[in-house]
Design a protein around this motif. Sequence first.
Motif, PDB file in Angstrom:
ATOM      1  N   VAL A  73      44.752 -10.532 113.954  1.00  0.00           N
ATOM      2  CA  VAL A  73      45.960 -11.278 113.592  1.00  0.00           C
ATOM      3  C   VAL A  73      45.492 -12.605 113.002  1.00  0.00           C
ATOM      4  O   VAL A  73      44.662 -13.292 113.602  1.00  0.00           O
ATOM      5  CB  VAL A  73      46.846 -11.554 114.826  1.00  0.00           C
ATOM      6  CG1 VAL A  73      47.993 -12.503 114.470  1.00  0.00           C
ATOM      7  CG2 VAL A  73      47.377 -10.254 115.400  1.00  0.00           C
ATOM      8  N   PHE A  74      46.001 -12.942 111.807  1.00  0.00           N
ATOM      9  CA  PHE A  74      45.677 -14.229 111.199  1.00  0.00           C
ATOM     10  C   PHE A  74      46.957 -15.010 110.915  1.00  0.00           C
ATOM     11  O   PHE A  74      48.030 -14.430 110.732  1.00  0.00           O
ATOM     12  CB  PHE A  74      44.901 -14.041 109.893  1.00  0.00           C
ATOM     13  CG  PHE A  74      43.477 -13.624 110.114  1.00  0.00           C
ATOM     14  CD1 PHE A  74      42.532 -14.535 110.590  1.00  0.00           C
ATOM     15  CD2 PHE A  74      43.073 -12.319 109.875  1.00  0.00           C
ATOM     16  CE1 PHE A  74      41.215 -14.147 110.816  1.00  0.00           C
ATOM     17  CE2 PHE A  74      41.757 -11.923 110.095  1.00  0.00           C
ATOM     18  CZ  PHE A  74      40.829 -12.841 110.568  1.00  0.00           C
ATOM     19  N   ARG A  75      46.810 -16.320 110.886  1.00  0.00           N
ATOM     20  CA  ARG A  75      47.963 -17.137 110.547  1.00  0.00           C
ATOM     21  C   ARG A  75      48.155 -17.103 109.035  1.00  0.00           C
ATOM     22  O   ARG A  75      47.206 -17.264 108.269  1.00  0.00           O
ATOM     23  CB  ARG A  75      47.772 -18.584 111.026  1.00  0.00           C
ATOM     24  CG  ARG A  75      49.098 -19.256 111.387  1.00  0.00           C
ATOM     25  CD  ARG A  75      48.903 -20.574 112.087  1.00  0.00           C
ATOM     26  NE  ARG A  75      48.182 -21.499 111.227  1.00  0.00           N
ATOM     27  CZ  ARG A  75      48.697 -22.050 110.124  1.00  0.00           C
ATOM     28  NH1 ARG A  75      49.948 -21.798 109.764  1.00  0.00           N
ATOM     29  NH2 ARG A  75      47.979 -22.856 109.394  1.00  0.00           N
ATOM     30  N   THR A  76      49.388 -16.881 108.609  1.00  0.00           N
ATOM     31  CA  THR A  76      49.734 -16.921 107.185  1.00  0.00           C
ATOM     32  C   THR A  76      50.945 -17.861 107.040  1.00  0.00           C
ATOM     33  O   THR A  76      50.852 -19.005 107.451  1.00  0.00           O
ATOM     34  CB  THR A  76      50.024 -15.506 106.649  1.00  0.00           C
ATOM     35  OG1 THR A  76      50.977 -14.856 107.491  1.00  0.00           O
ATOM     36  CG2 THR A  76      48.741 -14.679 106.608  1.00  0.00           C
TER      37      THR A  76
ATOM     38  N   THR B 179      50.197 -12.696 110.585  1.00  0.00           N
ATOM     39  CA  THR B 179      50.088 -11.392 109.942  1.00  0.00           C
ATOM     40  C   THR B 179      49.106 -10.519 110.716  1.00  0.00           C
ATOM     41  O   THR B 179      47.983 -10.933 111.001  1.00  0.00           O
ATOM     42  CB  THR B 179      49.627 -11.552 108.478  1.00  0.00           C
ATOM     43  OG1 THR B 179      50.623 -12.299 107.757  1.00  0.00           O
ATOM     44  CG2 THR B 179      49.442 -10.197 107.810  1.00  0.00           C
TER      45      THR B 179
END
Lengths: 553, 553
Positions: free
Chosen positions: A86-89, A75
């Motif tokens: 940006v992060f992992r979702t 995301t």
Amino acid sequence: MVYKTNIRAPRGSELSCKGWTQEAAMRMLMNNLDPEVAENPDELVVYGGIGKAARDWESYEKLIATLKELENDETMIVQSGKPVAVFRTHENAPRVLIANSNLVPGWANWDHFYELEERNLMMYGQMTAGSWIYIGAQGILQGTYLSFVEAGKKKFGTADLRGKWILTGGMGGMSGAQPLAGKMAGAVILVVEVDRARIERKINEGYCDYLVETVDEAVQLVNKLTAAKEPASIGLVGNCADINRELLNRGLIPDFVTDQTSAHDPINGYIPNGMTLEEALQLRKTDVKTYERRAKETMAEHVRTMLEFQQAGAETFDYGNNIRAYAKEMGVENAFDFPGFVPAYIRPLFCEGKGPFRWAALSGDPEDIYKTDALAKEMFAEDTALVNWIDMAQKMVKWQGLPARICWLGYGDRHRFALRVNEMVANGELKAPIVFGRDHLDSGSVASPNRETEGMQDGSDAVSDWPLLNALVNTAGGASWVSIHHGGGVGMGYSQHAGQVLVADGTKLAAEKINRVLISDPGMGVVRHADAGYDIAVRTAKEKGINMPMLKG
Amino acid sequence: MVYKTNIRAPRGSELSCKGWTQEAAMRMLMNNLDPEVAENPDELVVYGGIGKAARDWESYEKLIATLKELENDETMIVQSGKPVAVFRTHENAPRVLIANSNLVPGWANWDHFYELEERNLMMYGQMTAGSWIYIGAQGILQGTYLSFVEAGKKKFGTADLRGKWILTGGMGGMSGAQPLAGKMAGAVILVVEVDRARIERKINEGYCDYLVETVDEAVQLVNKLTAAKEPASIGLVGNCADINRELLNRGLIPDFVTDQTSAHDPINGYIPNGMTLEEALQLRKTDVKTYERRAKETMAEHVRTMLEFQQAGAETFDYGNNIRAYAKEMGVENAFDFPGFVPAYIRPLFCEGKGPFRWAALSGDPEDIYKTDALAKEMFAEDTALVNWIDMAQKMVKWQGLPARICWLGYGDRHRFALRVNEMVANGELKAPIVFGRDHLDSGSVASPNRETEGMQDGSDAVSDWPLLNALVNTAGGASWVSIHHGGGVGMGYSQHAGQVLVADGTKLAAEKINRVLISDPGMGVVRHADAGYDIAVRTAKEKGINMPMLKG
Ligand SMILES: NC(=O)c1ccc[n+]([C@@H]2O[C@H](COP(=O)([O-])OP(=O)(O)OC[C@H]3O[C@@H](n4cnc5c(N)ncnc54)[C@H](O)[C@@H]3O)[C@@H](O)[C@H]2O)c1
Ligand SMILES: NC(=O)c1ccc[n+]([C@@H]2O[C@H](COP(=O)([O-])OP(=O)(O)OC[C@H]3O[C@@H](n4cnc5c(N)ncnc54)[C@H](O)[C@@H]3O)[C@@H](O)[C@H]2O)c1
């Protein structure tokens, strides 16, 4: 920085991102800046004065680059038009989360915003500009048409406005829908616009019929056309405050009076009178304080003329630009004597979860939209206004950027329709995925005490828990991208609102998301109005089985 | 409505809800109102003046009932403490979404809030009150201890405060941590508190050593104890403005001066001087306008004394109650000459994503917490401050409600620790699931220009995009419950902030959520500070590989 742009979203079914959700976000961001769509793409301005799609060109490039690399379980986080992280979702989460122009209330004013903008820490997101679901003038066209029709029903008991005339102001990004909407409703509509070039643009686009330079010409035309009951639109070059006064002096009282100049922004929007447009633009640069004062003084006079028209019998309403608040600030004590269009005409629709639902064809092929038009006409055949709208839109609306359609669908209908469209994408009837979105001005997504939530019957106008919850539940449900904005159409300090966009790419996953988000999103609208005690909303919630633990009545 | 309460969350491993997430939300809501935890449970007030856990008793009952019925793919929507809807989402989504006390900025003031509260349309959520993760005085104890230690390092180059003395105000819900925290840091701490009963309570709880009634007694004790380098805490009954003035008159200058009376709320919090406590409470009821003015006048005098102490060489700081803003409003032009505690001592920690991380044992068994203590000491053995804290906390912190522990862990450590705990739940080492949460006062979850984001080096203090994005990304990642609040510790108009709580129930699903949310949540803190240009944060982002598309430097 000026950047000569000629941005055009890719068309067709080939992906340049790692999934259709990212692809859709990328194309819709680009589409917002397509010169066919945006008011001033060189400055990244989409509509509404300074409503931007990205903070600056570097941010724009990075947004595109990041979307191209973004995985289906990642995301991207966008802070006022800049991709900050940006992060992992996971696959059921949104691919993009956006917050634009939000300020701690004590600092939520234009002065502080411009200070931050100058340091390049912020941009103005408007509603659909910074959330990448502006579809050009059509977006507002249906809403404006609908407002005129509802105003007509209220004033004359009929939706047929032939032989009636409307006076309004503004022919810019959103306000530019007025001439065509008035004509669609059957009326003669006179639009006062200070910038000749804006009228010319609308004439070129087929949105306006006549351009006139003097009140004399305008009056002659209005008289002739109303007498002939001929629907038509006229752009008159001039400043609203002056022209309205002149019409009053001549005793000419329209049937309907409103205004959609960019009064929400007294610095970069509204143009003061007593000077030419060029002088005004110059003054804005050299002495912004004087500019602001002069703009607000002009608004005060503008509102005084509207009040006089109302006194004289014209159906008068504020059309969502917050002009009454500034007039009041400048001493027009009774500025709020004429109502906003929402309590006057739109709220009953909100109570059923209805609002400016829209979709765009990522294929770029108008045929895809025509097929969805046909589906809508089939599914909602009993809704004659909707069927008429689609017929008229097909004839009168010019495509701008990616082909798109807007229809005010409500709770229950949005997800049913989107599921069918998702099937059409799956079975190849449509050439590429469809993007579903809406304005932030929707049933359950905005708190704006001078506009969408004006005069709520329980007094909850200013409670902004609601739009925030709307954003949270749509994020939870897995919308493709979700946004929270402050300001928007009524300006700094006056509203908070949320947006969501959802891609139907024909997959089962998309169907599941549709079944959640296109229920919870309009659902929050019904809930918000039922909680406030509106009968229609309470009935809707009960009939449709919305789970409201504390619903009474 | 007054409702004699004796709420106590269920303990143990038996479920009364349909899943541990719902169960956790239910137990933590109940725990917030446990008389051991809450300041005034009969009024649903948890802490901070009027910070509530639910809007009213009917809402409370419905919250519990709805949580008991809530499915593992449903989400309850809570608007200012009232459950307004349930929508279907999915197992990776939060089970509860909360928005408390949010107002459109132009209306975001106490007057309008109280108007809405009177109509029962809103409640004040403070930070962890309305988001169900308040754990009593321990929560603030670690932060307060940490602030005193950091202040000591700055002023004297040592964390050992023996022989030094601290002057402060307030011994209520949060401020009640001060006496013990000061003592833990080795100092002699004199806390001025107008309400005798509050001091008595803290003495009973073992949080305070002495209660005195006069400045003479206080001074004598301070002199004796500092001379003996004996850590101790003293509660002095009186009004800060008066007592501070008297100390100044006598030429007594403490080493540290701060204040944590409930100055954020000039109506229901701060007590004016020149009258008894009882007279003040009476005036509040009979003439609230006069009360408010008198409270603000007293704050002005209070701040003037703090400025004089600072002039005289005391290390003086604002402790997050916004008292400087009200003093400035009342004409104390240089009120902001002493800094807030965040820029002064805490921001460097925020830059590493550190903040008041905490966890509670749903078993209710202190042994579960002791086991997590041991794990923390093992995993972070090189962090002596952390190890010391746990040792001291085990000795000095009394359990209130469900056993809990707080530790300032940062980016990288939070999820590593929680994963290990989740394993301990899975393999039965712990008797029931553990709930992980934090204060809204955290690295990346708050915009509060007079407190957490005071004096940001890029000037972005008031940009509230950040806490909103924090709430969105935690919702996307699947936190158990997520909240967005306005107001909190600094009052209406002065802050926006977000909370998240995550349950470790030993499942693989919980581990996945931990791996997302306990990375993105502190991650947003690092990103927010790196984006503002703080070296420590930029370095942390790079070293830990946080994906920031536009990170420079
Ligand atoms: N339905 C709604 O509630 C709704 C929807 C969209 C936009 N709006 C509001 O309507 C306003 C206009 O939006 P827009 O996108 O068209 O903005 P815009 O800036 O693109 O267009 C406004 C136009 O008004 C003209 N103008 C400004 N001052 C004038 C004056 N004194 N006399 C005559 N013309 C003047 C400008 O030249 C410009 O063409 C905004 O305040 C917007 O927020 C309301
Ligand atoms: N670290 C932080 O930034 C942080 C953390 C928590 C709370 N706070 C703030 O600290 C303040 C106190 O919080 P709380 O939960 O303890 O509130 P509280 O209302 O429970 O306690 C405040 C205490 O101050 C006393 N008081 C009020 N006016 C006084 C006066 N003039 N002289 C002496 N005593 C007076 C009251 O009797 C009360 O006991 C709040 O403003 C809160 O927002 C800051």
